[in-house]
Design an enzyme around this catalytic site. Structure first.
Site, PDB file in Angstrom:
ATOM      1  N   ASP A   1       0.855  -1.192   0.000  1.00  0.00           N
ATOM      2  CA  ASP A   1       0.000   0.000   0.000  1.00  0.00           C
ATOM      3  C   ASP A   1       0.896   1.248   0.000  1.00  0.00           C
ATOM      4  O   ASP A   1       1.910   1.283   0.712  1.00  0.00           O
ATOM      5  CB  ASP A   1      -0.897  -0.014   1.254  1.00  0.00           C
ATOM      6  CG  ASP A   1      -2.082   0.932   1.142  1.00  0.00           C
ATOM      7  OD1 ASP A   1      -3.225   0.449   1.168  1.00  0.00           O
ATOM      8  OD2 ASP A   1      -1.854   2.157   1.039  1.00  0.00           O
TER       9      ASP A   1
ATOM     10  N   ASN B   1     -12.633  -3.559   3.091  1.00  0.00           N
ATOM     11  CA  ASN B   1     -13.580  -2.456   3.201  1.00  0.00           C
ATOM     12  C   ASN B   1     -14.537  -2.568   2.021  1.00  0.00           C
ATOM     13  O   ASN B   1     -14.093  -2.621   0.868  1.00  0.00           O
ATOM     14  CB  ASN B   1     -12.846  -1.114   3.171  1.00  0.00           C
ATOM     15  CG  ASN B   1     -11.898  -0.952   4.350  1.00  0.00           C
ATOM     16  OD1 ASN B   1     -12.195  -1.396   5.448  1.00  0.00           O
ATOM     17  ND2 ASN B   1     -10.752  -0.325   4.110  1.00  0.00           N
TER      18      ASN B   1
ATOM     19  N   GLN C   1     -14.789   1.939   1.488  1.00  0.00           N
ATOM     20  CA  GLN C   1     -13.995   1.471   0.350  1.00  0.00           C
ATOM     21  C   GLN C   1     -13.728   2.653  -0.570  1.00  0.00           C
ATOM     22  O   GLN C   1     -14.676   3.321  -0.995  1.00  0.00           O
ATOM     23  CB  GLN C   1     -14.758   0.376  -0.405  1.00  0.00           C
ATOM     24  CG  GLN C   1     -13.992  -0.170  -1.605  1.00  0.00           C
ATOM     25  CD  GLN C   1     -14.768  -1.264  -2.347  1.00  0.00           C
ATOM     26  OE1 GLN C   1     -15.901  -1.608  -1.967  1.00  0.00           O
ATOM     27  NE2 GLN C   1     -14.160  -1.792  -3.392  1.00  0.00           N
TER      28      GLN C   1
ATOM     29  N   HIS D   1     -10.110  -5.720  -2.970  1.00  0.00           N
ATOM     30  CA  HIS D   1      -8.771  -5.890  -2.404  1.00  0.00           C
ATOM     31  C   HIS D   1      -8.879  -6.217  -0.925  1.00  0.00           C
ATOM     32  O   HIS D   1      -9.810  -5.794  -0.239  1.00  0.00           O
ATOM     33  CB  HIS D   1      -7.919  -4.630  -2.603  1.00  0.00           C
ATOM     34  CG  HIS D   1      -8.559  -3.376  -2.101  1.00  0.00           C
ATOM     35  ND1 HIS D   1      -9.520  -2.705  -2.818  1.00  0.00           N
ATOM     36  CD2 HIS D   1      -8.388  -2.665  -0.951  1.00  0.00           C
ATOM     37  CE1 HIS D   1      -9.907  -1.641  -2.146  1.00  0.00           C
ATOM     38  NE2 HIS D   1      -9.242  -1.593  -0.996  1.00  0.00           N
TER      39      HIS D   1
ATOM     40  N   HIS E   1      -6.681  -5.925   2.577  1.00  0.00           N
ATOM     41  CA  HIS E   1      -5.524  -5.328   3.230  1.00  0.00           C
ATOM     42  C   HIS E   1      -4.920  -6.379   4.153  1.00  0.00           C
ATOM     43  O   HIS E   1      -5.621  -6.939   5.002  1.00  0.00           O
ATOM     44  CB  HIS E   1      -5.939  -4.145   4.119  1.00  0.00           C
ATOM     45  CG  HIS E   1      -6.563  -3.003   3.390  1.00  0.00           C
ATOM     46  ND1 HIS E   1      -5.898  -1.814   3.166  1.00  0.00           N
ATOM     47  CD2 HIS E   1      -7.803  -2.847   2.852  1.00  0.00           C
ATOM     48  CE1 HIS E   1      -6.714  -0.971   2.520  1.00  0.00           C
ATOM     49  NE2 HIS E   1      -7.868  -1.568   2.330  1.00  0.00           N
TER      50      HIS E   1
HETATM   51  P1  5GP Z   1      -9.751   1.066   0.579  1.00  0.00           P
HETATM   52  O1  5GP Z   1      -9.897   2.357   1.314  1.00  0.00           O
HETATM   53  O2  5GP Z   1     -10.473   1.102  -0.754  1.00  0.00           O
HETATM   54  O3  5GP Z   1     -10.072  -0.156   1.377  1.00  0.00           O
HETATM   55  O4  5GP Z   1      -8.210   0.913   0.295  1.00  0.00           O
HETATM   56  C1  5GP Z   1      -7.553   1.428  -0.813  1.00  0.00           C
HETATM   57  C2  5GP Z   1      -6.087   1.424  -0.488  1.00  0.00           C
HETATM   58  O5  5GP Z   1      -5.383   1.568  -1.690  1.00  0.00           O
HETATM   59  C3  5GP Z   1      -5.658   2.555   0.439  1.00  0.00           C
HETATM   60  O6  5GP Z   1      -5.065   1.999   1.598  1.00  0.00           O
HETATM   61  C4  5GP Z   1      -4.679   3.355  -0.414  1.00  0.00           C
HETATM   62  O7  5GP Z   1      -3.594   3.829   0.344  1.00  0.00           O
HETATM   63  C5  5GP Z   1      -4.254   2.350  -1.462  1.00  0.00           C
HETATM   64  N1  5GP Z   1      -3.908   2.921  -2.749  1.00  0.00           N
HETATM   65  C6  5GP Z   1      -4.670   3.796  -3.476  1.00  0.00           C
HETATM   66  N2  5GP Z   1      -4.063   4.076  -4.643  1.00  0.00           N
HETATM   67  C7  5GP Z   1      -2.906   3.367  -4.651  1.00  0.00           C
HETATM   68  C8  5GP Z   1      -1.850   3.250  -5.608  1.00  0.00           C
HETATM   69  O8  5GP Z   1      -1.854   3.863  -6.672  1.00  0.00           O
HETATM   70  N3  5GP Z   1      -0.799   2.439  -5.268  1.00  0.00           N
HETATM   71  C9  5GP Z   1      -0.775   1.747  -4.091  1.00  0.00           C
HETATM   72  N4  5GP Z   1       0.306   0.958  -3.869  1.00  0.00           N
HETATM   73  N5  5GP Z   1      -1.758   1.822  -3.178  1.00  0.00           N
HETATM   74  C10 5GP Z   1      -2.815   2.629  -3.456  1.00  0.00           C
END
Ligand code: 5GP
Ligand code: ZN
Length: 113
Positions: free
Chosen positions: A30, A86, A93, A99, A101
């Protein structure tokens, strides 16, 4: 999906720090880590969220679940880890590509925020 950041990462159109890859799944760090080790495990196939999985996705989902312990072990998470999904608006999300984590190398707290 051409405008999906995780599809772009899976297709190597966007760089990421990959820790595991095979034909069907990818795990990469991440870019805003919430623990000393924080990786995202995704199916390469675009699935918008856990709410959008169907019977035909059962193989890739079980494959991800079975790989978690290997990825955690490779990253040195001997003390345990947390796996988080999430889903949707209330789940906060932000990226609409399924995805999980995988967080580790620190003691987690409960309840989550
Ligand atoms: P969510 O909030 O949808 O559960 O998690 C999305 C995750 O993706 C977040 O923790 C955010 O930091 C990560 N993320 C978003 N864009 C990118 C990216 O371009 N590269 C990487 N490595 N992580 C990303
Ligand atoms: Zn996608």
């Amino acid at each position: 999906m051409s405008d999906c950041i995780f599809c772009m990462i899976a297709n190597k159109e966007v760089a990421s720090d990959i820790v595991y890859e095979d034909d069907n799944i990818l795990a990469f760090r991440d870019n805003a880590p919430q623990a000393p080790e924080h990786v995202l495990i995704i199916p390469k196939k675009h699935i918008a969220s856990l709410d959008d999985v169907s019977e035909e996705d059962s193989q890739v989902l079980s494959h991800i679940m079975l790989k978690v312990k290997d990825i955690a072990s490779d990253l040195g998470m001997e003390g345990g880890y947390r796996l988080v999904n999430n889903c949707g608006e209330d789940g906060q999300q932000t990226v609409k590509h399924l995805h999980f984590h995988l967080l580790g190398k620190r003691k987690m707290t409960w309840p989550p925020g």
